[in-house]
Motif scaffolding. Sequence first.
Motif, PDB file in Angstrom:
ATOM      1  N   LEU A 159      -3.172   6.876  -6.058  1.00 18.90           N
ATOM      2  CA  LEU A 159      -4.586   7.032  -6.195  1.00 18.90           C
ATOM      3  C   LEU A 159      -4.894   6.682  -7.688  1.00 18.90           C
ATOM      4  O   LEU A 159      -6.217   6.772  -7.928  1.00 18.90           O
ATOM      5  CB  LEU A 159      -5.065   8.391  -5.888  1.00 18.90           C
ATOM      6  CG  LEU A 159      -4.850   8.923  -4.424  1.00 18.90           C
ATOM      7  CD1 LEU A 159      -5.482  10.229  -4.389  1.00 18.90           C
ATOM      8  CD2 LEU A 159      -5.654   8.073  -3.537  1.00 18.90           C
ATOM      9  N   ASP A 160      -4.037   6.212  -8.269  1.00 18.71           N
ATOM     10  CA  ASP A 160      -4.334   5.848  -9.757  1.00 18.71           C
ATOM     11  C   ASP A 160      -5.434   4.690  -9.801  1.00 18.71           C
ATOM     12  O   ASP A 160      -5.071   3.666  -9.037  1.00 18.71           O
ATOM     13  CB  ASP A 160      -3.288   5.706 -10.645  1.00 18.71           C
ATOM     14  CG  ASP A 160      -3.437   5.250 -11.976  1.00 18.71           C
ATOM     15  OD1 ASP A 160      -3.370   6.272 -12.954  1.00 18.71           O
ATOM     16  OD2 ASP A 160      -3.809   4.016 -12.369  1.00 18.71           O
ATOM     17  N   PRO A 161      -6.551   4.760 -10.648  1.00 16.44           N
ATOM     18  CA  PRO A 161      -7.549   3.764 -10.532  1.00 16.44           C
ATOM     19  C   PRO A 161      -7.239   2.413 -10.899  1.00 16.44           C
ATOM     20  O   PRO A 161      -7.741   1.314 -10.499  1.00 16.44           O
ATOM     21  CB  PRO A 161      -8.556   4.044 -11.394  1.00 16.44           C
ATOM     22  CG  PRO A 161      -7.947   5.317 -11.951  1.00 16.44           C
ATOM     23  CD  PRO A 161      -6.808   5.919 -11.306  1.00 16.44           C
ATOM     24  N   ASN A 162      -5.997   2.223 -11.709  1.00 19.00           N
ATOM     25  CA  ASN A 162      -5.403   0.874 -12.357  1.00 19.00           C
ATOM     26  C   ASN A 162      -4.313   0.369 -11.642  1.00 19.00           C
ATOM     27  O   ASN A 162      -3.948  -0.725 -11.309  1.00 19.00           O
ATOM     28  CB  ASN A 162      -5.139   1.108 -13.909  1.00 19.00           C
ATOM     29  CG  ASN A 162      -6.389   1.501 -14.427  1.00 19.00           C
ATOM     30  OD1 ASN A 162      -7.378   1.194 -14.404  1.00 19.00           O
ATOM     31  ND2 ASN A 162      -6.019   2.545 -15.595  1.00 19.00           N
ATOM     32  N   SER A 163      -3.439   1.378 -10.991  1.00 19.99           N
ATOM     33  CA  SER A 163      -2.223   0.788 -10.400  1.00 19.99           C
ATOM     34  C   SER A 163      -2.063   1.475  -9.177  1.00 19.99           C
ATOM     35  O   SER A 163      -0.772   1.264  -8.446  1.00 19.99           O
ATOM     36  CB  SER A 163      -1.132   1.003 -11.102  1.00 19.99           C
ATOM     37  OG  SER A 163      -0.858   2.160 -11.648  1.00 19.99           O
ATOM     38  N   GLY A 164      -2.717   2.401  -8.554  1.00 18.65           N
ATOM     39  CA  GLY A 164      -2.544   3.005  -7.224  1.00 18.65           C
ATOM     40  C   GLY A 164      -2.536   2.144  -6.167  1.00 18.65           C
ATOM     41  O   GLY A 164      -3.341   1.227  -5.968  1.00 18.65           O
ATOM     42  N   ILE A 165      -1.310   2.525  -5.325  1.00 13.12           N
ATOM     43  CA  ILE A 165      -1.230   1.534  -4.034  1.00 13.12           C
ATOM     44  C   ILE A 165      -2.527   1.527  -3.025  1.00 13.12           C
ATOM     45  O   ILE A 165      -3.128   0.344  -2.904  1.00 13.12           O
ATOM     46  CB  ILE A 165      -0.191   1.865  -3.290  1.00 13.12           C
ATOM     47  CG1 ILE A 165       1.307   2.003  -4.169  1.00 13.12           C
ATOM     48  CG2 ILE A 165      -0.074   1.124  -1.915  1.00 13.12           C
ATOM     49  CD1 ILE A 165       2.246   2.524  -3.626  1.00 13.12           C
ATOM     50  N   TYR A 166      -2.949   2.747  -3.069  1.00 10.17           N
ATOM     51  CA  TYR A 166      -4.185   2.862  -1.904  1.00 10.17           C
ATOM     52  C   TYR A 166      -5.269   2.331  -2.848  1.00 10.17           C
ATOM     53  O   TYR A 166      -6.165   1.383  -1.798  1.00 10.17           O
ATOM     54  CB  TYR A 166      -4.572   4.202  -1.569  1.00 10.17           C
ATOM     55  CG  TYR A 166      -5.514   4.642  -0.635  1.00 10.17           C
ATOM     56  CD1 TYR A 166      -5.485   4.310   0.689  1.00 10.17           C
ATOM     57  CD2 TYR A 166      -6.617   5.340  -1.252  1.00 10.17           C
ATOM     58  CE1 TYR A 166      -6.426   4.382   1.424  1.00 10.17           C
ATOM     59  CE2 TYR A 166      -7.615   5.523  -0.339  1.00 10.17           C
ATOM     60  CZ  TYR A 166      -7.415   5.172   0.931  1.00 10.17           C
ATOM     61  OH  TYR A 166      -8.736   5.452   1.698  1.00 10.17           O
ATOM     62  N   VAL A 167      -5.578   2.606  -3.918  1.00 11.48           N
ATOM     63  CA  VAL A 167      -7.031   1.826  -4.482  1.00 11.48           C
ATOM     64  C   VAL A 167      -6.671   0.534  -4.555  1.00 11.48           C
ATOM     65  O   VAL A 167      -7.805  -0.249  -4.146  1.00 11.48           O
ATOM     66  CB  VAL A 167      -6.795   2.434  -5.928  1.00 11.48           C
ATOM     67  CG1 VAL A 167      -8.084   1.977  -6.897  1.00 11.48           C
ATOM     68  CG2 VAL A 167      -6.971   4.098  -6.017  1.00 11.48           C
ATOM     69  N   LEU A 168      -5.483  -0.135  -4.941  1.00  8.07           N
ATOM     70  CA  LEU A 168      -5.548  -1.745  -4.842  1.00  8.07           C
ATOM     71  C   LEU A 168      -5.719  -2.296  -3.613  1.00  8.07           C
ATOM     72  O   LEU A 168      -6.173  -3.431  -3.445  1.00  8.07           O
ATOM     73  CB  LEU A 168      -4.052  -2.014  -5.511  1.00  8.07           C
ATOM     74  CG  LEU A 168      -3.716  -1.524  -7.058  1.00  8.07           C
ATOM     75  CD1 LEU A 168      -2.523  -1.926  -7.464  1.00  8.07           C
ATOM     76  CD2 LEU A 168      -4.724  -2.265  -7.820  1.00  8.07           C
ATOM     77  N   ALA A 169      -5.233  -1.675  -2.517  1.00 10.13           N
ATOM     78  CA  ALA A 169      -5.594  -2.142  -1.013  1.00 10.13           C
ATOM     79  C   ALA A 169      -6.922  -2.156  -0.663  1.00 10.13           C
ATOM     80  O   ALA A 169      -7.226  -3.253  -0.289  1.00 10.13           O
ATOM     81  CB  ALA A 169      -4.496  -1.274   0.013  1.00 10.13           C
ATOM     82  N   LEU A 170      -7.580  -0.977  -1.004  1.00 14.25           N
ATOM     83  CA  LEU A 170      -9.089  -0.945  -0.898  1.00 14.25           C
ATOM     84  C   LEU A 170      -9.808  -2.167  -1.734  1.00 14.25           C
ATOM     85  O   LEU A 170     -10.679  -2.717  -1.113  1.00 14.25           O
ATOM     86  CB  LEU A 170      -9.559   0.240  -1.179  1.00 14.25           C
ATOM     87  CG  LEU A 170      -9.074   1.451  -0.165  1.00 14.25           C
ATOM     88  CD1 LEU A 170      -9.688   2.558  -0.637  1.00 14.25           C
ATOM     89  CD2 LEU A 170      -9.408   1.268   1.217  1.00 14.25           C
ATOM     90  N   GLU A 171      -9.412  -2.298  -2.792  1.00 17.48           N
ATOM     91  CA  GLU A 171      -9.937  -3.279  -3.856  1.00 17.48           C
ATOM     92  C   GLU A 171      -9.875  -4.945  -3.002  1.00 17.48           C
ATOM     93  O   GLU A 171     -10.702  -5.610  -2.955  1.00 17.48           O
ATOM     94  CB  GLU A 171      -9.593  -3.270  -5.096  1.00 17.48           C
ATOM     95  CG  GLU A 171     -10.020  -1.938  -6.032  1.00 17.48           C
ATOM     96  CD  GLU A 171      -9.537  -1.910  -7.347  1.00 17.48           C
ATOM     97  OE1 GLU A 171     -10.040  -1.017  -8.121  1.00 17.48           O
ATOM     98  OE2 GLU A 171      -8.316  -2.788  -7.501  1.00 17.48           O
ATOM     99  N   LYS A 172      -8.651  -5.006  -2.725  1.00 16.96           N
ATOM    100  CA  LYS A 172      -8.310  -6.442  -2.012  1.00 16.96           C
ATOM    101  C   LYS A 172      -9.341  -6.547  -0.640  1.00 16.96           C
ATOM    102  O   LYS A 172      -9.639  -7.533  -0.303  1.00 16.96           O
ATOM    103  CB  LYS A 172      -6.724  -6.294  -1.478  1.00 16.96           C
ATOM    104  CG  LYS A 172      -6.043  -6.211  -2.569  1.00 16.96           C
ATOM    105  CD  LYS A 172      -5.735  -7.941  -3.235  1.00 16.96           C
ATOM    106  CE  LYS A 172      -4.640  -7.874  -4.279  1.00 16.96           C
ATOM    107  NZ  LYS A 172      -4.781  -9.133  -4.992  1.00 16.96           N
ATOM    108  N   LEU A 173      -9.429  -5.265  -0.026  1.00 17.30           N
ATOM    109  CA  LEU A 173     -10.381  -5.473   1.294  1.00 17.30           C
ATOM    110  C   LEU A 173     -11.962  -5.616   0.895  1.00 17.30           C
ATOM    111  O   LEU A 173     -12.930  -5.475   1.651  1.00 17.30           O
ATOM    112  CB  LEU A 173     -10.224  -4.426   2.034  1.00 17.30           C
ATOM    113  CG  LEU A 173      -8.928  -4.091   2.815  1.00 17.30           C
ATOM    114  CD1 LEU A 173      -8.568  -3.245   3.620  1.00 17.30           C
ATOM    115  CD2 LEU A 173      -8.547  -5.455   3.663  1.00 17.30           C
TER     116      LEU A 173
END
Length: 301
Positions: free
Chosen positions: A131-145
């Motif tokens: 969930l890290d806003p800069n490197s979190g896996i889930y956060v980055l995946a949502l940003e890609k979408l």
Amino acid sequence: MTSRRVLRRWQLYAMLVLPVAYLAIFNYWPMIGIQIAFRSYNPAGGMWGSPWVGVANFETFMNSYLFWPVIKNTLVLHFYALVATFPLPIILALALNYVKRRWFSRVVQMITYAPHFIPTVVVVGILFAILDPNSGIYVLALEKLGVPVPDFLSDPLWFRHVYVWSGAWQTMGFSAIVYLAALAGIDPELHEAATVDGASRIRRVWHIDLPGIAPVAIILLILSMGSTLSTGFEKVLLMQNALNLDSSQVIDTYVYQVGLGSQVPQFSYGAAIGVFQSVVGLVLIVAANRIARWMTDSSLW
């Protein structure tokens, strides 16, 4: 008569020696230190030489501007966790109890038990990695979408959700063991008779399984009331930061902050808050026990 009974069963009484000694040394003897909650403790005077101040530390806590915010955060976090996580082990145990393929049931049990053995520090590390806003896996995946992503770790509104549901993931499987054991104790003839009468699985769950595990569920619910003002200190402290402090400052972390974490440790004040927390927990356990006995005839004592 009593001495003869003790001599006749001395082996059983001998087995009690070590547990009783453990409780006396590590649980009851340290309770002498509770008195510093009623003193103005200073290291020079020690526990017995510090001046007696009565309930002044308790009054200071209750008159503090942080009293109600800390109580509110603790209660909201506890009851949110209780409502969200209490039924999950029951549902999991009921589902596993009706799985016909034993290998599948064992695989599911192993997968759900495993998180219980992960240390709290590692669990929080996993949350940060996801969930890290800069490197979190889930956060980055949502940003890609293209999905707007909140700051899960700093937003006070998201703190409780992350805390509670990560706790549910970690404890659900292990907590289901108790209910699986209770389900195993239900007479199979009840299910056979219900099946012959044409009862569906839902009706068997409702009329046989749930009443069968109700006493165990009530006892666990009563015991959980004792920790109403005591949340998971380690996990809350590890997830706490300056931005989510509005919802993450609970009694446990506040005691640590004033008792040990401040530049001028207030040992007596921290001890007074701890005593207040324990007394409220005891009152809630007694009240929950009486209510359970009144409503269901099942109680802890």
